[in-house]
Scaffold this motif. Structure first.
Motif, PDB file in Angstrom:
ATOM      1  N   LEU A 147       0.696  -1.355   0.163  1.00 30.89           N
ATOM      2  CA  LEU A 147       0.276   0.104   0.095  1.00 30.89           C
ATOM      3  C   LEU A 147       0.794   1.136  -0.140  1.00 30.89           C
ATOM      4  CD1 LEU A 147      -3.138  -0.895   2.384  1.00 30.89           C
ATOM      5  CD2 LEU A 147      -3.264  -0.208   0.026  1.00 30.89           C
ATOM      6  N   ARG A 148       1.992   1.468   0.456  1.00 31.17           N
ATOM      7  CA  ARG A 148       2.835   2.293   0.863  1.00 31.17           C
ATOM      8  C   ARG A 148       3.863   2.913  -0.563  1.00 31.17           C
ATOM      9  NH1 ARG A 148       5.444   5.903   0.750  1.00 31.17           N
ATOM     10  NH2 ARG A 148       6.002   7.795   2.269  1.00 31.17           N
ATOM     11  N   ALA A 149       3.838   1.527  -1.153  1.00 34.06           N
ATOM     12  CA  ALA A 149       4.642   1.311  -1.984  1.00 34.06           C
ATOM     13  C   ALA A 149       3.836   1.438  -3.338  1.00 34.06           C
ATOM     14  CB  ALA A 149       6.204  -0.085  -1.956  1.00 34.06           C
ATOM     15  N   GLY A 150       2.766   1.414  -2.972  1.00 32.58           N
ATOM     16  CA  GLY A 150       2.390   2.042  -4.758  1.00 32.58           C
ATOM     17  C   GLY A 150       2.378   0.671  -5.550  1.00 32.58           C
ATOM     18  N   CYS A 151       2.335  -0.524  -5.064  1.00 34.97           N
ATOM     19  CA  CYS A 151       2.508  -1.629  -6.098  1.00 34.97           C
ATOM     20  C   CYS A 151       1.484  -2.792  -5.786  1.00 34.97           C
ATOM     21  CB  CYS A 151       3.532  -2.197  -5.799  1.00 34.97           C
ATOM     22  SG  CYS A 151       4.523  -1.994  -3.888  1.00 34.97           S
ATOM     23  N   VAL A 152       0.267  -2.163  -5.648  1.00 38.33           N
ATOM     24  CA  VAL A 152      -0.716  -3.297  -4.649  1.00 38.33           C
ATOM     25  C   VAL A 152      -1.568  -3.643  -6.194  1.00 38.33           C
ATOM     26  CG1 VAL A 152      -3.391  -3.767  -4.677  1.00 38.33           C
ATOM     27  CG2 VAL A 152      -2.164  -1.944  -2.689  1.00 38.33           C
ATOM     28  N   GLN A 153      -1.728  -2.977  -7.682  1.00 34.70           N
ATOM     29  CA  GLN A 153      -2.060  -3.593  -8.656  1.00 34.70           C
ATOM     30  C   GLN A 153      -1.098  -4.233  -9.632  1.00 34.70           C
ATOM     31  OE1 GLN A 153      -5.367  -3.503 -10.136  1.00 34.70           O
ATOM     32  NE2 GLN A 153      -4.745  -4.511 -11.508  1.00 34.70           N
ATOM     33  N   LEU A 154       0.335  -3.415  -8.791  1.00 38.16           N
ATOM     34  CA  LEU A 154       1.854  -4.092  -9.388  1.00 38.16           C
ATOM     35  C   LEU A 154       1.595  -5.998  -9.146  1.00 38.16           C
ATOM     36  CD1 LEU A 154       4.210  -4.970 -11.235  1.00 38.16           C
ATOM     37  CD2 LEU A 154       4.663  -3.529  -9.613  1.00 38.16           C
ATOM     38  N   ARG A 155       1.239  -5.864  -7.873  1.00 32.37           N
ATOM     39  CA  ARG A 155       0.399  -7.784  -6.926  1.00 32.37           C
ATOM     40  C   ARG A 155       0.209  -7.803  -7.475  1.00 32.37           C
ATOM     41  NH1 ARG A 155      -0.495  -6.927  -1.732  1.00 32.37           N
ATOM     42  NH2 ARG A 155      -2.820  -6.711  -2.339  1.00 32.37           N
ATOM     43  N   ASN A 156      -1.276  -7.985  -7.870  1.00 36.54           N
ATOM     44  CA  ASN A 156      -2.255  -8.588  -8.934  1.00 36.54           C
ATOM     45  C   ASN A 156      -1.735  -8.851 -10.097  1.00 36.54           C
ATOM     46  OD1 ASN A 156      -4.303  -7.771  -6.121  1.00 36.54           O
ATOM     47  ND2 ASN A 156      -4.490  -5.964  -7.034  1.00 36.54           N
ATOM     48  N   ASP A 157      -1.294  -8.272 -10.785  1.00 35.51           N
ATOM     49  CA  ASP A 157      -0.878  -8.429 -11.897  1.00 35.51           C
ATOM     50  C   ASP A 157       0.035  -9.037 -11.478  1.00 35.51           C
ATOM     51  OD1 ASP A 157      -2.522  -6.499 -13.314  1.00 35.51           O
ATOM     52  OD2 ASP A 157      -0.477  -4.788 -13.448  1.00 35.51           O
TER      53      ASP A 157
END
Length: 548
Positions: A147-157
């Motif tokens: 959440l803090r690093a802004g990579c939730v969507q990347l993790r979903n991908d």
């Protein structure tokens, strides 16, 4: 946000209907009054597991209904589930029968518990009393960092890419198993197919061969018989008149008589027709006699072919040449399938390599983003901890290698030290009060990026008191400025920071909830300060807390 909660016949709650404002909402009450029951009712309508013990004594079922605000994310979920959303409100309802069976509704339409749970992920984040244990949960640590690093969507991908890898691995394994089975039977199928293929099977040939075999077997007898018939119809001796010649002469005589006896003329015509028919018959008999082939060689060929067909019938369990052709084509398909399977296996391996390459690239990208976000996240938590009377606290976010999977190739570790020494695993270094402060700090930081409309803290302040409790209250209050926050607490320093205060109490064995006015808040804070006996000093202290 949560606008209202209605509960009927849920455990100790007989009937309850409460509306909630925005901001920080304090919920307090004596131990055992039912604060956790109230939280359980909210969890139930959000998709928690239901059982018969939730049904109170006042009826055969319990009902919990909650009204929430709606944003675009909620609208998308409702649309995907073909559920109505005509305005900016969402009403969820859950009923539990005494049998333990539950039913769920969204805007009065039946839905599955899975839909409730999906909606709840975007409606309410509940932090229970023992959720500090989640600091030991690898997935929670990763969620906080992402959440803090802004990579939730990347993790979903990355998760989707990993699911693709797993799917292709299963597909490849199945193809390889089929290929192995095909290869094991390849020689057997090849041999059976080749024998049928070499037989050059022709549809309908069995009947033709059997007919020809009968003719060839009796060729001399047939030829003799036809020759005798031909001799009668067309005698070879010049002095022997043929039947057709005699009929022609007779017809001529009848025509002559017809000049005087008209009735003879039709008879003459009939004889002429009979003569023409007999001439055709004589020609066909002569032709058939000429075609009869007395050939032992051809007879042997036909009998050999029939023997081959009869043998194939027995070997392949067939009754007709057409069935043999079907079996030949089936075996051909199996033989060709082995070759096709090799191509499919090669294609699946190539697709798997591409999918694994994509997943590896996403893992690397995810690692770099996490690495870039780890230090700022740790610094933010450390700063919040310093504001909660942990002046020397150190907090670190460490990335470690892990087996590649849906979440990437990283494992996230939280390390902590309250004294400024080298940080170690947070579960080994922090006391109960320190864990509460660490968890609150992480939740506060997550709330900045999570965009969750409602957050519930169930005694997150356990294990702290005094000035630290006051600072925790201020932090929770600050969170309440940008979102709706419920704080279940026993600490007056936290309770005094609320924008609204609800008291949970028990009367005649039933749990009730009421919103306190200013005087009621003073009395409840005084009780929290001094206990059962409320002193003037406690009241004065309560008024001071409310003004601070």
């Amino acid at each position: 946000m949560l606008y209202s909660l209605s509960v009927s016949n849920y455990i100790l709650i007989g009937s309850l209907e409460t509306r909630f404002p925005e901001g920080l909402i304090i919920i307090s009450g004596e131990t055992g009054a039912g604060k956790s029951i109230l939280l359980g009712a909210l969890s139930l309508v959000l998709g928690a597991k239901a059982d018969a013990s939730m049904v109170g004594p006042a009826g055969e079922n319990c009902i919990v209904e909650a009204e929430f605000g709606v944003d675009d994310t909620i609208r998308d979920i409702l649309a995907q589930a073909d559920l109505p959303c005509d305005d900016d409100r969402l009403v969820l309802r859950r009923t539990v029968a005494r049998s333990g069976r539950s039913r769920s509704f969204a805007n009065d339409e039946p839905v599955s518990v899975n839909v409730l749970q999906e909606l709840s992920e975007h409606l309410v984040d509940i932090h229970s009393q023992h959720q500090t244990l989640r600091l030991q949960d690898a997935r929670f640590r990763m969620e906080a960092l992402d959440l803090r690093a802004g990579c939730v969507q990347l993790r979903n991908d990355c998760a989707q890419a990993w699911n693709r890898v797993l799917s292709l691995r299963r597909e490849l394994a199945a193809l390889e198993e089929r290929l192995k089975d095909a290869q094991d039977r390849q020689d057997y199928n090849q041999s059976r197919w080749q024998r049928l293929d070499e037989a050059k099977l022709i549809p309908g040939e069995l009947e033709e061969l059997e007919s020809e075999q009968k003719q060839l077997a009796h060729a001399e007898e047939i030829k003799q018989t036809l020759s005798e018939a031909d001799e009668i119809l067309s005698p070879s001796a010049d002095d022997t008149p043929s039947p057709t010649r005699q009929i022609r002469e007779c017809a001529r005589l009848l025509e002559k008589a017809g000049r005087f006896v008209p009735a003879m003329l039709p008879l003459a015509e009939r004889l002429t027709s009979a003569r023409l028919e007999m001439e055709d018959i004589a020609a066909e008999v002569a032709s058939a006699a000429a075609r009869i082939d007395v050939s032992p060689q051809r007879l042997q060929q036909v009998e050999d072919r029939l023997s081959l067909l009869y043998g194939l019938f027995q070997k392949y369990g067939a009754a007709t040449v057409e069935e043999l052709i079907q079996e030949r084509d089936r075996l051909c398909g199996l033989v060709m399938d082995a070759s096709s399977l090799r191509e499919d296996v090669d294609a699946a391996r190539k697709a798997l390599e591409e999918a694994e390459g994509k997943h590896t690239a996403l893992c690397e990208e995810l690692y770099l983003k996490r690495l870039a976000g780890a230090q700022p996240f740790a610094q933010a938590i450390e700063q919040l901890l310093h504001g909660l009377d942990l002046d020397k606290a150190r907090f670190q976010v460490v990335l470690e290698d892990a087996v590649p999977g849906a979440l990437g190739r990283d494992a996230v570790q939280f390390r902590f030290s309250s004294t400024g020494s080298a940080p170690v695993d947070v579960a080994k270094a922090a006391s109960g009060g320190e864990l509460s402060r660490i968890m609150l700090s992480i939740k506060a930081e997550m709330a900045r990026f999570q965009h969750m409309p409602t957050l519930v803290f169930d005694e997150i302040d356990s294990g702290v008191s005094g000035g630290t409790a006051d600072k925790m209250g201020r932090l929770v209050c600050e969170m309440g400025r940008s979102m709706q926050v419920f704080a279940i607490t026993h600490l007056p320093q936290v309770a005094a920071k609320g924008h609204a205060h609800f008291l949970v109490s028990k009367a005649s064995g039933s749990t009730t909830v009421q919103q306190l006015d200013q005087d009621g808040r003073v009395q409840e804070l005084a009780r929290m300060l001094s206990g059962a006996t409320i002193t003037p000093e406690a009241v004065a202290n309560a008024r001071a807390l409310l003004k601070s």
